[in-house]
Design an enzyme around this catalytic site. Structure first.
Site, short mmCIF file in Angstrom:
data_model
loop_
_atom_site.label_atom_id
_atom_site.label_comp_id
_atom_site.label_asym_id
_atom_site.label_seq_id
_atom_site.Cartn_x
_atom_site.Cartn_y
_atom_site.Cartn_z
N ASP A 30 -6.12 23.58 30.15
CA ASP A 30 -4.93 22.76 29.51
C ASP A 30 -5.33 21.39 29.65
OD1 ASP A 30 -1.72 23.79 28.56
OD2 ASP A 30 -2.58 21.63 28.67
N ASN A 203 6.60 38.44 11.36
CA ASN A 203 7.84 37.59 11.87
C ASN A 203 8.93 37.47 10.82
OD1 ASN A 203 6.95 37.38 14.53
ND2 ASN A 203 6.46 35.39 14.35
N CYS A 255 9.39 30.87 17.26
CA CYS A 255 8.60 31.57 16.38
C CYS A 255 9.16 31.70 15.03
CB CYS A 255 8.25 32.76 17.18
SG CYS A 255 7.50 32.70 18.62
C1 UGA Z 1 9.00 37.02 17.89
C2 UGA Z 1 8.36 38.42 17.71
O1 UGA Z 1 9.42 39.41 17.80
C3 UGA Z 1 7.23 38.69 18.29
O2 UGA Z 1 6.49 39.91 17.64
C4 UGA Z 1 6.27 37.50 17.99
O3 UGA Z 1 4.84 37.74 18.63
C5 UGA Z 1 6.90 36.13 18.51
O4 UGA Z 1 7.89 36.07 17.55
C6 UGA Z 1 5.81 34.91 18.34
O5 UGA Z 1 5.56 34.75 16.88
O6 UGA Z 1 5.45 34.57 18.97
P1 UGA Z 1 10.52 36.35 20.17
O7 UGA Z 1 10.68 35.22 19.33
O8 UGA Z 1 9.97 36.01 21.68
O9 UGA Z 1 9.37 37.13 19.47
O10 UGA Z 1 11.58 37.09 20.23
P2 UGA Z 1 12.31 38.40 19.31
O11 UGA Z 1 12.68 39.46 20.52
O12 UGA Z 1 11.67 38.61 18.19
O13 UGA Z 1 13.84 37.75 19.15
C7 UGA Z 1 13.90 36.51 18.18
C8 UGA Z 1 15.23 36.31 17.89
O14 UGA Z 1 15.90 37.25 17.21
C9 UGA Z 1 15.99 36.00 19.05
O15 UGA Z 1 16.86 34.89 18.80
C10 UGA Z 1 17.07 37.33 19.20
O16 UGA Z 1 18.36 37.18 19.73
C11 UGA Z 1 17.22 37.74 17.69
N1 UGA Z 1 17.35 39.03 17.60
C12 UGA Z 1 16.38 39.95 17.71
C13 UGA Z 1 18.61 39.63 16.85
O17 UGA Z 1 19.42 38.51 16.65
N2 UGA Z 1 18.89 40.77 16.73
C14 UGA Z 1 17.80 41.76 16.89
O18 UGA Z 1 18.22 42.97 16.58
C15 UGA Z 1 16.60 41.25 17.40
#
Ligand code: UGA
Length: 419
Positions: A30, A203, A255
């Site tokens: 980094d 995504n 993301c």
């Molecule tokens: C997301 C993807 O799930 C990963 O597969 C991907 O690798 C990552 O982006 C990335 O591109 O790096 P992440 O952003 O860490 O992961 O979190 P998630 O668990 O997917 O949640 C994303 C958002 O959706 C959060 O704000 C969460 O609260 C919301 N969410 C999730 C909901 O409102 N309802 C749901 O049923 C699930």
């Protein structure tokens, strides 16, 4: 194998540490000296459950440096995992990637064969563009998109549903299959462009699922149906599935917002109007403000009222505030003249937001607030016994997670409001 990982953010550091756990020797690079010093002292610069322990366990196979050329000289495989934030236009800012390419241009020509693996989420076509920037040399480029979620990054890395490898070089694909030979999941090989698109499409689809269920929740609200039961009913269809059908105050994070904006931007660049993706974003933008609308309908004027936010990070088990719905909600409440107090188990300060009054505990927030919005479903926040607290105002459950207890809430004079 000998591996270098450039970038020690959520993706880079987790990737490096997990590869070390799979017996590879890993150098993490980094250009942020403070971060590298922290890592050298055994500290973990990000909050990710289990990461610090795994770093300690694998310290013999892990090292950290600011010197890109040393890392490249050492490695057979060089992962790029630098940030690719969104510009205001939605376009991806590839500045960090360009500076890595410049560094590689300097050291690659004098080296043995290397595989350059792109793990950063990059605009479609970037793999080929990287080859152009780096120029001639004894290397191949592979796109290896990341699917880990913050908060469960280590579990996700060790238990992937699939590994995607995009390249036009059989030799590079062969090397990458050796890197992942301890993983028990399908390996999907494609050309570089398709691998890059898989990341954006995955995504976008997940965000679409959430915006869809939120839209259905808003219709349920009007007709008197229960969204949890509806989600269970449709999720039981194996073609639909239960995951990512939790309605709430919308998606955020580092993301989904930037990746969907980037895919919309790419589509427009190529003469296509991506109407579904645009509406998925519009539904989400409105959803983030729904708790404020609910408060207005219960409390009337918000000017002069104190609203408590429980949870600030975009999801539990992370310290990430990027594109967190909490910030949008706080801004709107402040604009409407409310005072905003907040508690989050890990957030100690919010940049650029002096008006947000951070408290040290849930109790502090409850005792000051006329109304509460549960924003992030941290375990501590979800398991708190609200029915035995001093709070007796309106409680908006932005994650629909305490609905089962809503009758206890009303016994204590709390008005429970779900999404
Ligand atoms: C997301 C993807 O799930 C990963 O597969 C991907 O690798 C990552 O982006 C990335 O591109 O790096 P992440 O952003 O860490 O992961 O979190 P998630 O668990 O997917 O949640 C994303 C958002 O959706 C959060 O704000 C969460 O609260 C919301 N969410 C999730 C909901 O409102 N309802 C749901 O049923 C699930």
């Amino acid at each position: 194998m000998k591996i270098a990982v450039i970038g020690t953010g959520y993706v880079g550091l987790v990737t490096g540490v997990c590869l070390a756990e799979k017996d590879h020797r890993v150098v993490c690079v980094d250009n942020n000296e403070a971060k590298i010093n922290q890592l050298l002292e055994g500290q973990c610069p990000i909050y990710e459950p289990g990461l610090r322990e795994l770093m300690a366990k694998n310290r013999e196979r892990l090292c950290y440096t600011t010197k890109l050329s040393d890392a490249v000289d050492f490695a057979d495989v060089v992962y790029i995992a630098v940030g690719t934030p969104a510009l205001p236009s939605g376009e991806t800012d590839t500045t960090y990637l360009e500076s890595v390419a410049e560094g590689l241009e300097e050291c690659l020509p004098f080296n043995d064969y290397k595989v350059i693996v792109n793990k950063s989420t990059v605009p479609i076509g970037t793999g080929n563009w990287l080859k152009m920037l780096i120029g001639p040399g004894n290397y191949d480029v592979v796109s290896n998109p990341e699917f880990l979620r913050e908060g469960s990054a280590i579990y996700d890395t060790f238990n992937p549903d699939r590994i995607v490898l995009g390249s036009d070089s059989e030799r590079a694909l062969g090397v990458m299959k050796r890197v992942y030979d301890q993983y028990d999941c399908p390996i999907i090989t494609t050309d570089i462009t398709s691998a890059e698109m898989i990341k954006y499409a995955a995504n976008s689809f997940l965000a679409t699922k959430i915006s869809f269920i939120n839209e259905i929740a808003n219709i349920c609200d009007r007709v008197g149906a229960n969204i949890d039961e509806v989600a269970k009913g449709i999720g039981s269809d194996s073609r639909i599935g239960h995951k990512f059908l939790n309605s709430g105050l919308g998606w955020g994070g580092s993301c989904f917002p930037k990746d969907i904006a980037s895919l919309i931007h790419t589509a427009r660049d190529y003469g296509y109007a991506p109407r579904i993706l645009e509406e998925v974003t519009n539904v989400n933008n409105a959803q983030k403000l729904l708790p404020v609308k609910k408060l207005q309908s219960y409390l009337g004027v918000l000017k002069g009222k104190t609203v408590g936010l429980l949870g600030l990070t975009f999801k539990p088990d992370t310290d990430d505030l990027r594109d967190a719905p909490s910030l949008v909600i706080a801004k709107e409440l402040l604009r409407l003249g409310a005072r905003v107090v907040a508690y989050d188990p890990v957030v100690q300060c919010v940049d650029d937001d002096d008006a947000l009054d951070l408290k040290q505990s849930i109790d502090d927030v409850l005792s000051l607030s006329d109304a509460i919005i549960l924003v992030t479903e941290w375990k501590e926040i979800v398991s708190y016994d609200y029915s035995n607290s001093n709070f007796s105002g309106v409680f908006v459950d932005g994650r629909n997670i305490l609905r089962q207890q809503s009758s206890n809430f009303s016994n204590n004079g709390i008005t429970y409001v779900g999404i």
